[in-house]
Design an enzyme around this catalytic site. Structure first.
Site, short mmCIF file in Angstrom:
data_model
loop_
_atom_site.label_atom_id
_atom_site.label_comp_id
_atom_site.label_asym_id
_atom_site.label_seq_id
_atom_site.Cartn_x
_atom_site.Cartn_y
_atom_site.Cartn_z
N PRO A 31 0.83 -1.24 -0.10
CA PRO A 31 -0.11 -0.07 -0.02
C PRO A 31 1.01 1.22 0.15
CG PRO A 31 -0.71 -1.70 1.59
CD PRO A 31 0.51 -2.18 1.04
N GLU A 32 0.36 2.26 -0.88
CA GLU A 32 1.32 3.49 -0.90
C GLU A 32 0.21 4.79 -0.47
OE1 GLU A 32 2.78 3.97 -4.84
OE2 GLU A 32 2.62 1.63 -5.19
N LYS A 75 4.45 5.96 4.64
CA LYS A 75 3.51 4.78 4.66
C LYS A 75 2.96 4.20 5.85
CE LYS A 75 5.54 3.41 0.09
NZ LYS A 75 6.12 2.17 -0.66
N ARG A 125 1.01 -12.14 4.54
CA ARG A 125 2.47 -12.30 4.87
C ARG A 125 3.08 -12.24 6.01
NH1 ARG A 125 4.53 -11.45 -0.75
NH2 ARG A 125 6.48 -11.99 0.23
N ARG A 159 11.89 -4.14 -8.96
CA ARG A 159 10.46 -3.90 -9.12
C ARG A 159 9.82 -3.64 -10.34
NH1 ARG A 159 8.41 -1.75 -4.25
NH2 ARG A 159 6.80 -3.12 -5.22
#
Length: 278
Positions: free
Chosen positions: A2-3, A47, A116, A268
C-alpha cells in the site's frame, strides 16, 4: 505494498469509524500497551499509520506488503478468528488473515489482516516517537503545501539515480511506491530509466505536476486493490480499474499506437510506453 493513497484512505476511514473509541481488549495478548487506551487521533506519515492514544502512547503501524485494517466481528475458534459479519469481510479471501483484533468499548472490533505477516505494530511514548530515526529521515509529503516545485527540483538535482528509484525512495519523497511511480512517469512522459542528472527543468516540472495529479486521483478513487489492499469495511479501492500503464504489459498505450512494456528497475516491476516516454 500500500502506498500513500491506500494508507491515507485507511486513516480517513479509521478516523470516521473508531476515533474516540477506547480499546478494552486485544487478541492475542501481546499488545498490552494498547489496553484501556483511548484512540485520540489517527494520522499518516509516508506509508506509516500513527495512532495517537491516551497516556502519551503512540501505536505505529506499517502495513508492509499485505496488511490492512478491517472493522467487523470475529469469533476465536482454536486460536483462529472466524468472521461473523456477512459481506466482503467474510467472503473476500484477502480479508481472512486476521492476526490481531482490538476490542472497542462500543462493541466494535478492529482487526488487522496480514497474509504475509510482515506488518509491523509498535508502541512508543510520544517522546520516543518524536526521536525515531526511521520517521525523522522521511522525505517531504508530496501533497502538502510545503512540497514546492523548487524543493522537488533540488531533490532531483542533488540525487544521482534513475528517476523511478528517486520517486520510490522514502527519504526523498514520502509515500510514493512502485505502482504510482509508473503512473506518474507515464503522465509526465518521462522514461523511468532516465538519470536524474540528465532531466531538463521542463521534465522535472512535468513530473512534479504529475505527482499531484496521480496521487489526488488515486485518493478520490480510494486507492488501488491490484492485490491485497482493502478498505476498512473490506471492500476494494477502484484506481486499479483505470490505471494508465501499471499492470498493462503488452496492451495498447492509452495515448499512442504503441504497446506498454515491462522491465524491472531495482527489482521492481515497471510499466511504461517507450514511444511516449523519452
Amino acid at each position: 505494498m500500500p502506498e500513500l493513497p491506500e494508507v491515507q484512505t485507511i486513516v480517513d476511514e479509521l478516523n470516521l469509524k473508531v476515533k474516540g473509541e477506547t480499546i478494552i481488549g486485544v487478541w492475542p495478548f501481546n499488545f498490552k500497551e494498547a489496553q484501556n487506551k483511548k484512540i485520540l487521533n489517527i494520522k499518516r506519515r509516508a506509508k506509516y499509520i500513527i495512532f495517537e492514544l491516551s497516556e502519551d502512547t503512540i501505536m505505529l503501524v506499517h502495513l508492509k506488503m499485505t496488511g490492512h485494517f478491517l472493522l467487523g466481528r470475529w469469533e476465536i475458534r482454536n486460536n483462529v478468528p472466524y468472521p461473523l459479519v456477512e459481506g466482503p469481510i467474510k467472503d473476500d479471501s484477502y480479508n481472512k488473515y486476521v492476526r490481531v483484533i482490538f476490542y472497542l468499548k462500543s462493541g466494535k472490533e478492529l482487526g488487522f489482516s496480514d497474509l504475509r505477516k510482515f506488518g509491523e505494530i509498535e508502541f512508543y511514548t510520544k517522546e520516543e516517537f518524536n526521536n525515531l530515526k526511521k520517521i525523522k529521515k522521511l522525505g517531504p509529503e508530496p501533497l502538502e503545501k510545503g512540497f514546492t516545485f523548487k524543493k522537488f527540483k533540488n531533490i532531483v538535482k542533488s540525487t544521482s539515480t534513475n528517476i523511478k528509484m528517486l520517486l520510490m525512495n522514502q527519504e526523498k519523497v514520502a509515500g510514493i511506491g512502485n505502482l504510482y511511480a509508473s503512473e506518474i512517469l507515464f503522465l509526465a512522459r518521462v522514461n523511468p530509466l532516465r538519470r536524474t542528472e540528465d532531466l531538463k527543468e521542463k521534465e522535472v516540472r512535468e513530473i512534479y505536476n504529475a505527482i499531484k495529479i496521480i496521487l489526488e486521483r488515486a485518493l478520490k478513487l480510494k486507492g488501488s486493490s491490484v492485490y491485497d489492499y482493502r478498505r476498512v469495511l473490506g471492500i476494494k479501492g477502484s484506481y486499479q480499474d483505470s490505471t494508465l500503464v501499471y499492470g498493462r504489459k503488452g496492451k495498447d498505450c492509452p495515448v499512442c499506437a504503441g504497446k506498454v512494456e515491462y522491465v524491472k528497475i531495482g527489482q521492481r516491476g515497471t510499466y511504461f510506453c517507450p514511444k511516449c516516454q523519452k
